[in-house]
Enzyme design. Structure first.
Site, PDB file in Angstrom:
ATOM      1  N   LYS A  22       0.795  -0.997  -0.012  1.00 39.67           N
ATOM      2  CA  LYS A  22      -0.037  -0.037   0.031  1.00 39.67           C
ATOM      3  C   LYS A  22       0.796   1.123  -0.071  1.00 39.67           C
ATOM      4  O   LYS A  22       0.678   2.040  -0.796  1.00 39.67           O
ATOM      5  CB  LYS A  22      -0.972   0.049   1.124  1.00 39.67           C
ATOM      6  CG  LYS A  22      -1.435   1.593   1.521  1.00 39.67           C
ATOM      7  CD  LYS A  22      -2.416   1.232   2.940  1.00 39.67           C
ATOM      8  CE  LYS A  22      -1.795   1.581   4.231  1.00 39.67           C
ATOM      9  NZ  LYS A  22      -1.546   3.046   4.523  1.00 39.67           N
ATOM     10  N   ASN A  23       1.995   1.325   0.982  1.00 42.61           N
ATOM     11  CA  ASN A  23       2.600   2.586   1.126  1.00 42.61           C
ATOM     12  C   ASN A  23       3.734   2.705  -0.044  1.00 42.61           C
ATOM     13  O   ASN A  23       4.292   3.850  -0.065  1.00 42.61           O
ATOM     14  CB  ASN A  23       3.290   2.606   2.463  1.00 42.61           C
ATOM     15  CG  ASN A  23       2.302   2.826   3.519  1.00 42.61           C
ATOM     16  OD1 ASN A  23       1.008   3.140   3.379  1.00 42.61           O
ATOM     17  ND2 ASN A  23       2.607   2.696   4.822  1.00 42.61           N
ATOM     18  N   ASP A 125       5.089  19.923   8.196  1.00 41.12           N
ATOM     19  CA  ASP A 125       5.981  21.100   8.037  1.00 41.12           C
ATOM     20  C   ASP A 125       7.314  20.704   7.298  1.00 41.12           C
ATOM     21  O   ASP A 125       7.680  21.607   6.707  1.00 41.12           O
ATOM     22  CB  ASP A 125       6.161  21.634   9.556  1.00 41.12           C
ATOM     23  CG  ASP A 125       6.796  20.508  10.554  1.00 41.12           C
ATOM     24  OD1 ASP A 125       6.331  19.474  10.296  1.00 41.12           O
ATOM     25  OD2 ASP A 125       7.616  20.907  10.949  1.00 41.12           O
TER      26      ASP A 125
HETATM   27  C1  EPZ Z   1       4.378   6.897   6.611  1.00 43.89           C
HETATM   28  O1  EPZ Z   1       3.759   7.779   7.167  1.00 43.89           O
HETATM   29  C2  EPZ Z   1       3.450   5.939   6.349  1.00 43.89           C
HETATM   30  N1  EPZ Z   1       2.472   6.309   5.391  1.00 43.89           N
HETATM   31  C3  EPZ Z   1       3.051   5.442   7.701  1.00 43.89           C
HETATM   32  O2  EPZ Z   1       2.180   4.080   7.397  1.00 43.89           O
HETATM   33  C4  EPZ Z   1       3.988   4.872   8.614  1.00 43.89           C
HETATM   34  O3  EPZ Z   1       3.582   4.656   9.890  1.00 43.89           O
HETATM   35  C5  EPZ Z   1       5.104   5.992   8.708  1.00 43.89           C
HETATM   36  O4  EPZ Z   1       5.676   6.638   7.309  1.00 43.89           O
HETATM   37  C6  EPZ Z   1       6.366   5.834   9.688  1.00 43.89           C
HETATM   38  O5  EPZ Z   1       6.963   4.739   8.869  1.00 43.89           O
HETATM   39  C7  EPZ Z   1       2.658   6.070   4.135  1.00 43.89           C
HETATM   40  O6  EPZ Z   1       3.668   5.824   3.656  1.00 43.89           O
HETATM   41  C8  EPZ Z   1       1.398   6.485   3.384  1.00 43.89           C
HETATM   42  P1  EPZ Z   1       6.500  10.229   8.699  1.00 43.89           P
HETATM   43  P2  EPZ Z   1       4.342   9.611   6.992  1.00 43.89           P
HETATM   44  O7  EPZ Z   1       6.473  11.514   7.736  1.00 43.89           O
HETATM   45  O8  EPZ Z   1       5.184   9.754   6.144  1.00 43.89           O
HETATM   46  C9  EPZ Z   1       7.068  13.634  12.120  1.00 43.89           C
HETATM   47  C10 EPZ Z   1       0.277   2.671   8.097  1.00 43.89           C
HETATM   48  O9  EPZ Z   1      -0.134   2.342   8.988  1.00 43.89           O
HETATM   49  N2  EPZ Z   1       6.937  14.456  11.024  1.00 43.89           N
HETATM   50  O10 EPZ Z   1       7.633   9.241   8.321  1.00 43.89           O
HETATM   51  O11 EPZ Z   1       3.076  10.369   7.357  1.00 43.89           O
HETATM   52  C11 EPZ Z   1       5.840  12.565  12.229  1.00 43.89           C
HETATM   53  O12 EPZ Z   1       4.802  13.362  12.891  1.00 43.89           O
HETATM   54  C12 EPZ Z   1       1.054   3.872   8.176  1.00 43.89           C
HETATM   55  O13 EPZ Z   1       0.310   2.346   6.776  1.00 43.89           O
HETATM   56  C13 EPZ Z   1       6.836  15.836  11.147  1.00 43.89           C
HETATM   57  O14 EPZ Z   1       7.273  16.052  12.487  1.00 43.89           O
HETATM   58  O15 EPZ Z   1       5.188   9.064   8.616  1.00 43.89           O
HETATM   59  C14 EPZ Z   1       6.345  11.443  12.745  1.00 43.89           C
HETATM   60  O16 EPZ Z   1       6.334  11.523  14.291  1.00 43.89           O
HETATM   61  C15 EPZ Z   1       0.303   5.312   9.193  1.00 43.89           C
HETATM   62  N3  EPZ Z   1       6.844  16.679  10.176  1.00 43.89           N
HETATM   63  C16 EPZ Z   1       7.682  11.267  12.032  1.00 43.89           C
HETATM   64  O17 EPZ Z   1       7.909  12.376  11.508  1.00 43.89           O
HETATM   65  C17 EPZ Z   1       6.556  16.353   9.054  1.00 43.89           C
HETATM   66  O18 EPZ Z   1       6.420  17.312   8.314  1.00 43.89           O
HETATM   67  C18 EPZ Z   1       7.761  10.354  10.872  1.00 43.89           C
HETATM   68  O19 EPZ Z   1       6.513  10.374   9.941  1.00 43.89           O
HETATM   69  C19 EPZ Z   1       6.425  14.858   8.790  1.00 43.89           C
HETATM   70  C20 EPZ Z   1       6.647  14.017   9.584  1.00 43.89           C
END
Ligand code: EPZ
Length: 419
Positions: A22-23, A125
Site C-alpha cells: 500500500k505505502n 511542516d
Molecule cells: C508513513 O507515514 C506511512 N504512510 C505510515 O504508514 C508509517 O507509519 C510512517 O511513514 C512511518 O514509517 C505512508 O507511507 C503513506 P513520517 P508518514 O512522515 O510519512 C514527524 C500505515 O499504517 N513529521 O515518516 O506520514 C511525524 O509526526 C501508516 O500504513 C513531522 O514532524 O510518516 C512522525 O512523528 C500509518 N513533520 C515522524 O515525523 C513532517 O512534516 C515520522 O513520520 C513529517 C513528519
C-alpha cells in the site's frame, strides 16, 4: 458497519500470497502527475486507500483505469485541478503526496491540511519547508495550504530534521522536475522510498544515492511514462508472520522477502519462531512452546517498523517473561493497549514505552479498532484467544489489508465478516 468475528485457538496453516505494498503504491500513483504520458503500475493491491487515491487523482484530471485486476494505468495528459479537497484528505493522509508532483508539474497545489489522526499529530511542516527551500511560496488559509511556484522549483540542499517517509517522497517527486541539483539529507531509506525512486528513474529522472540517507537529484525538463511493478508489502508479510507465530502455525508467505523485514525476522527468531527462505517466499513456523519475551524499539528502516508495533505487542502478550516495547515514531500509537487488556493482556504504559508481561491465555471479547495496525493486532490476539472476539470498525482493516478474512480463512482460521 461491518464487524469481524474470530473464534480463536486454531493454528493457522497454509499459504498466504502477499499483496503489493500500500505505502509503495500510493506515492507511485501520485507520481503519475509528473508526466503527460501513461504510467502502468502492476501488483496494485485492492484496498480502500487505493480507491481513495484513485478518486483524488481522477478529480485532478488523471484517467485511472484497471487493465487487469492488479494492473493500473494512470494517464495525466492534462492536469484539470490542483486542489486536494478536505473530504478526501481527511479520509486518507497520504493524499498529501500529490503536493510535490502538482507543484512540480503545474506550478501550484492547494491541499487541505490533514489535521491530527489516531496515532499522533502528524504535521507536514517538513514537506512545506522543503518546497519553500526550492523556491515555492507557501500560504496557509482556510485549513488549506496553498503552494505556488509559477516559474518552477529550483534545486537546493534540504536536511530533514527527523526522518519522514512521505516527506522524502514528496520532495523527491518535486525535485525530479526542478531546475538543477537537489540534495535531500537525512532522507528516509524505507523500501517504499526506494521503489518510488526506481520508478522515477525509469520515467527519466536522475536520482542517485537510492537506499541511502542522502538522495541527489539532477532535475530534468520532463518525465515520460513507464511500466513499474509495485514491491510486496513488508508490513502485511510481518503481520502474517506474527499470525503464524501467535497461533503456533506454519505459513508460507508467498512473495515475501527477508531483505524487506530483516529486523522483524531476527526478533521473531529470537522469540522462538523459525523463518526459512524458500524460492517462493518465507516459510514461518511458530514454536511448540510459548514464545519468549523480546524487547522492541520502533525506528526508521532498517529498524523495526512502527507499522508492526501493535502486532508485536499482541504477540508479546502471550510470551513468557516481559517485553518492553518503545514507540519512537508516533506519540500516540498505543490505542490498541486498552483493547488488548480487555482480552486479558497485562500491559502498562510508561510514556513512550509499554511493558508487556506475558499471560498464558487471552480471552475473546468485543473490541474496537482505532486505526489500521491497531485493528490487525486485535485480529492476531483474537486468532490466539480462547472464545470469540468481535472487532468493530473494520473499515480500518480494509484500508491496508487486502482480503484479510479470506486469506486467514484459507489457512484454517475461524474468521468471518458480519455485515
Ligand atoms: C508513513 O507515514 C506511512 N504512510 C505510515 O504508514 C508509517 O507509519 C510512517 O511513514 C512511518 O514509517 C505512508 O507511507 C503513506 P513520517 P508518514 O512522515 O510519512 C514527524 C500505515 O499504517 N513529521 O515518516 O506520514 C511525524 O509526526 C501508516 O500504513 C513531522 O514532524 O510518516 C512522525 O512523528 C500509518 N513533520 C515522524 O515525523 C513532517 O512534516 C515520522 O513520520 C513529517 C513528519
Amino acid at each position: 458497519m461491518d464487524k469481524i468475528s474470530i473464534r480463536g485457538g486454531t493454528p493457522i496453516s497454509g499459504t498466504i500470497e502477499i499483496s503489493g505494498a500500500k505505502n509503495a503504491a500510493l506515492p507511485l500513483m501520485a507520481a503519475s502527475l509528473l508526466t503527460d504520458e501513461p504510467l502502468l503500475l502492476t501488483n496494485i493491491p485492492k484496498l480502500s486507500d487505493i480507491a481513495s487515491m484513485t478518486e483524488l487523482l481522477s478529480q485532478l484530471g488523471v484517467s485511472v483505469t484497471l487493465d487487469a485486476p492488479r494492473n493500473m494505468k494512470l494517464d495525466a495528459k492534462k492536469i484539470a485541478s490542483t486542489t486536494a479537497p478536505y473530504d478526501i484528505v481527511r479520509k486518507m493522509r497520504a493524499s498529501v503526496l500529490v503536493l510535490g508532483p502538482l507543484v512540480a508539474r503545474a506550478g501550484e497545489a492547494h491541499v487541505s491540511l490533514p489535521g491530527g489522526c489516531a496515532i499522533g499529530t502528524r504535521p507536514i511542516d517538513f514537506h512545506l519547508k522543503g518546497l519553500e527551500a526550492m523556491g515555492a511560496d507557501i500560504l496557509l488559509e482556510d485549513g488549506y495550504v496553498h503552494v505556488k511556484a509559477p516559474k518552477g522549483l529550483t534545486g537546493t540542499t534540504f536536511t530533514f530534521p527527523t526522518i519522514s517517509v512521505t516527506g522524502t517522497e514528496n520532495l523527491l517527486m518535486a525535485a525530479a522536475l526542478a531546475k538543477g541539483q537537489t540534495r535531500l539529507v537525512n532522507a528516509a531509506r524505507e523500501p517504499e522510498v526506494v521503489d518510488l525512486a526506481n520508478c522515477l528513474n525509469a520515467m527519466g529522472a536522475k536520482i542517485s544515492g537510492i537506499g541511502t540517507d542522502t538522495l541527489v537529484i539532477e532535475g530534468v525538463d520532463r518525465l515520460h511514462g513507464t511500466t513499474h511493478h509495485v514491491i510486496s508489502d513488508r508490513i502485511e508479510a510481518g503481520t502474517y508472520a506474527m499470525a503464524a507465530a501467535i497461533t503456533g502455525g506454519t505459513v508460507l508467505l508467498k512473495g515475501a522477502h527477508l531483505s524487506l523485514i530483516p529486523i522483524v525476522a531476527a526478533l521473531l527468531t529470537r522469540a522462538g519462531v523459525t523463518i526459512e527462505e524458500k524460492e517462493e517466499g518465507l516459510l514461518v513456523t511458530g514454536s511448540p512452546n510459548r514464545l519468549e519475551g523480546v524487547d522492541v524499539m520502533t525506528e526508521p528502516f532498517p529498524g523495526f517498523a512502527t507499522d508492526l508495533q501493535a502486532q508485536w505487542m499482541a504477540l508479546m502478550s502471550l510470551a513468557t517473561g516481559a517485553s518492553l516495547i518503545t514507540e519512537t515514531i508516533f506519540e500516540n500509537r498505543f490505542m490498541h493497549v486498552p483493547e488488548l487488556c480487555r482480552m486479558g493482556a497485562n500491559i502498562v504504559i510508561h510514556g513512550s514505552s509499554a511493558l508487556v508481561r506475558g499471560v498464558p491465555q487471552l480471552k475473546g471479547a468485543p473490541v474496537m479498532a482505532t486505526d489500521l495496525r491497531a485493528s490487525v493486532s486485535l485480529v492476531l490476539a483474537g486468532l490466539a484467544a480462547e472464545g470469540t472476539t468481535v472487532i468493530s470498525r473494520v473499515y480500518h482493516l480494509d484500508r491496508g489489508y487486502e482480503e484479510l478474512d479470506e486469506k486467514l480463512r484459507a489457512c484454517g482460521a475461524h474468521i468471518e465478516r458480519l455485515k
